[in-house]
Design a protein around this motif. Structure first.
Motif, PDB file in Angstrom:
ATOM      1  N   GLY A 246       0.814  -1.210   0.000  1.00 38.22           N
ATOM      2  CA  GLY A 246       0.000   0.000   0.000  1.00 38.22           C
ATOM      3  C   GLY A 246       0.846   1.258   0.000  1.00 38.22           C
ATOM      4  O   GLY A 246       2.054   1.226   0.249  1.00 38.22           O
ATOM      5  N   LEU A 247       0.192   2.354  -0.290  1.00 38.86           N
ATOM      6  CA  LEU A 247       0.826   3.672  -0.257  1.00 38.86           C
ATOM      7  C   LEU A 247       0.385   4.388   1.014  1.00 38.86           C
ATOM      8  O   LEU A 247      -0.811   4.364   1.367  1.00 38.86           O
ATOM      9  CB  LEU A 247       0.428   4.487  -1.483  1.00 38.86           C
ATOM     10  N   GLN A 248       1.327   5.031   1.702  1.00 38.77           N
ATOM     11  CA  GLN A 248       1.027   5.740   2.952  1.00 38.77           C
ATOM     12  C   GLN A 248      -0.164   6.686   2.783  1.00 38.77           C
ATOM     13  O   GLN A 248      -1.021   6.757   3.652  1.00 38.77           O
ATOM     14  CB  GLN A 248       2.257   6.531   3.420  1.00 38.77           C
ATOM     15  N   ARG A 249      -0.228   7.398   1.673  1.00 38.11           N
ATOM     16  CA  ARG A 249      -1.275   8.400   1.476  1.00 38.11           C
ATOM     17  C   ARG A 249      -2.673   7.779   1.306  1.00 38.11           C
ATOM     18  O   ARG A 249      -3.674   8.477   1.371  1.00 38.11           O
ATOM     19  CB  ARG A 249      -0.943   9.297   0.292  1.00 38.11           C
ATOM     20  N   GLU A 250      -2.736   6.441   1.082  1.00 31.38           N
ATOM     21  CA  GLU A 250      -4.021   5.775   0.889  1.00 31.38           C
ATOM     22  C   GLU A 250      -4.516   5.035   2.138  1.00 31.38           C
ATOM     23  O   GLU A 250      -5.566   4.392   2.103  1.00 31.38           O
ATOM     24  CB  GLU A 250      -3.920   4.797  -0.287  1.00 31.38           C
TER      25      GLU A 250
ATOM     26  N   THR B 296      -6.449   4.020   5.220  1.00 30.80           N
ATOM     27  CA  THR B 296      -7.766   4.408   5.730  1.00 30.80           C
ATOM     28  C   THR B 296      -7.895   4.148   7.224  1.00 30.80           C
ATOM     29  O   THR B 296      -8.757   4.713   7.873  1.00 30.80           O
ATOM     30  CB  THR B 296      -8.892   3.665   4.985  1.00 30.80           C
TER      31      THR B 296
ATOM     32  N   GLU C 101      -9.378  -1.825   0.824  1.00 36.17           N
ATOM     33  CA  GLU C 101      -8.925  -1.030   1.964  1.00 36.17           C
ATOM     34  C   GLU C 101      -7.401  -1.097   2.104  1.00 36.17           C
ATOM     35  O   GLU C 101      -6.804  -2.160   1.986  1.00 36.17           O
ATOM     36  CB  GLU C 101      -9.588  -1.543   3.241  1.00 36.17           C
ATOM     37  N   THR C 102      -6.799   0.065   2.366  1.00 38.36           N
ATOM     38  CA  THR C 102      -5.361   0.139   2.649  1.00 38.36           C
ATOM     39  C   THR C 102      -5.198   0.367   4.142  1.00 38.36           C
ATOM     40  O   THR C 102      -5.710   1.337   4.689  1.00 38.36           O
ATOM     41  CB  THR C 102      -4.688   1.269   1.845  1.00 38.36           C
TER      42      THR C 102
ATOM     43  N   THR D 200      -2.520  -2.984   0.895  1.00 37.43           N
ATOM     44  CA  THR D 200      -3.828  -2.827   0.272  1.00 37.43           C
ATOM     45  C   THR D 200      -4.395  -4.216   0.021  1.00 37.43           C
ATOM     46  O   THR D 200      -3.804  -5.011  -0.717  1.00 37.43           O
ATOM     47  CB  THR D 200      -3.741  -2.033  -1.044  1.00 37.43           C
TER      48      THR D 200
ATOM     49  N   ASN E 291      -6.680  -5.897  -1.869  1.00 36.44           N
ATOM     50  CA  ASN E 291      -7.487  -5.672  -3.075  1.00 36.44           C
ATOM     51  C   ASN E 291      -8.120  -6.947  -3.623  1.00 36.44           C
ATOM     52  O   ASN E 291      -8.641  -6.940  -4.737  1.00 36.44           O
ATOM     53  CB  ASN E 291      -6.666  -4.959  -4.150  1.00 36.44           C
TER      54      ASN E 291
END
Length: 182
Positions: A51-55, A57, A81-82, A139, A141
């Motif tokens: 996942g990306l830190q900015r995503e 949740t 969901e991340t 993430t 997915n």
């Protein structure tokens, strides 16, 4: 004197970046911490993708200790969901949290039994020395039931395993819809 091709510097830089995680020696006491990590390679796995830190949740704290247990030992997330997993080792020995399928984790645990000094580091792993914390940003997915475990020699066999249930996006949408209809 012959000059290197123009792409040589880029190739050399890429090789150094690819080599760095291998040299870090994950079972030698390194942790997954934002300051100490090279950005994760985002490669799709059966259980999701880095996942990306900015995503992110939400953040879930998972504790592990020398009783060979995780708390909590079950995590529910939604497809897409991340999540940031903050993994705290309250024990006196090195522990890790590795996400995967039951089959992948069992196979890896078997390898760790045969080669306990095997060094590796992947974005779905956090190797945490005693009294320290690490983290994984992941993430989820793909829906399904996945697991997390400590694969250090003897830990997996002692039952240091947890479950991750990823609910399908369709199920989540239905739940939200029924909640708003009431």
């Amino acid at each position: 004197m012959r000059r290197p091709p123009p792409h040589f510097a880029k190739l050399l830089a890429a090789m150094i970046v690819a080599w760095f995680p291998l040299a870090a020696g994950a079972h030698g006491g390194s942790t997954h911490s934002p300051a100490a990590m090279v950005p994760a390679v985002r490669e799709q796995q059966d259980w999701g993708i880095a996942g990306l830190q900015r995503e992110v949740t939400r953040t879930i704290t998972v504790r592990m200790d020398d009783r060979m247990r995780f708390t909590p030992d079950r995590i529910d997330v939604g497809e897409g969901e991340t999540v940031r997993l903050v993994v705290h080792n309250g024990g006196g020995a090195l522990h890790e949290l590795v996400i995967g399928t039951s089959t992948a984790l069992s196979g890896h645990a078997e390898l760790m039994q045969r080669f306990p000094d095997m060094e590796h580091d992947e974005p779905w792993m956090a190797h945490v020395p005693a009294g320290r914390s690490g983290e994984i940003v992941w993430t989820f997915n793909r829906p399904g039931r996945f697991e997390f475990a400590c694969l250090l020699a003897g830990h997996f066999a002692a039952g240091m395993i947890g479950a991750i249930d990823v609910k399908p996006a369709f199920t989540q949408a239905l739940a939200k819809e029924s909640a708003t209809v009431r």
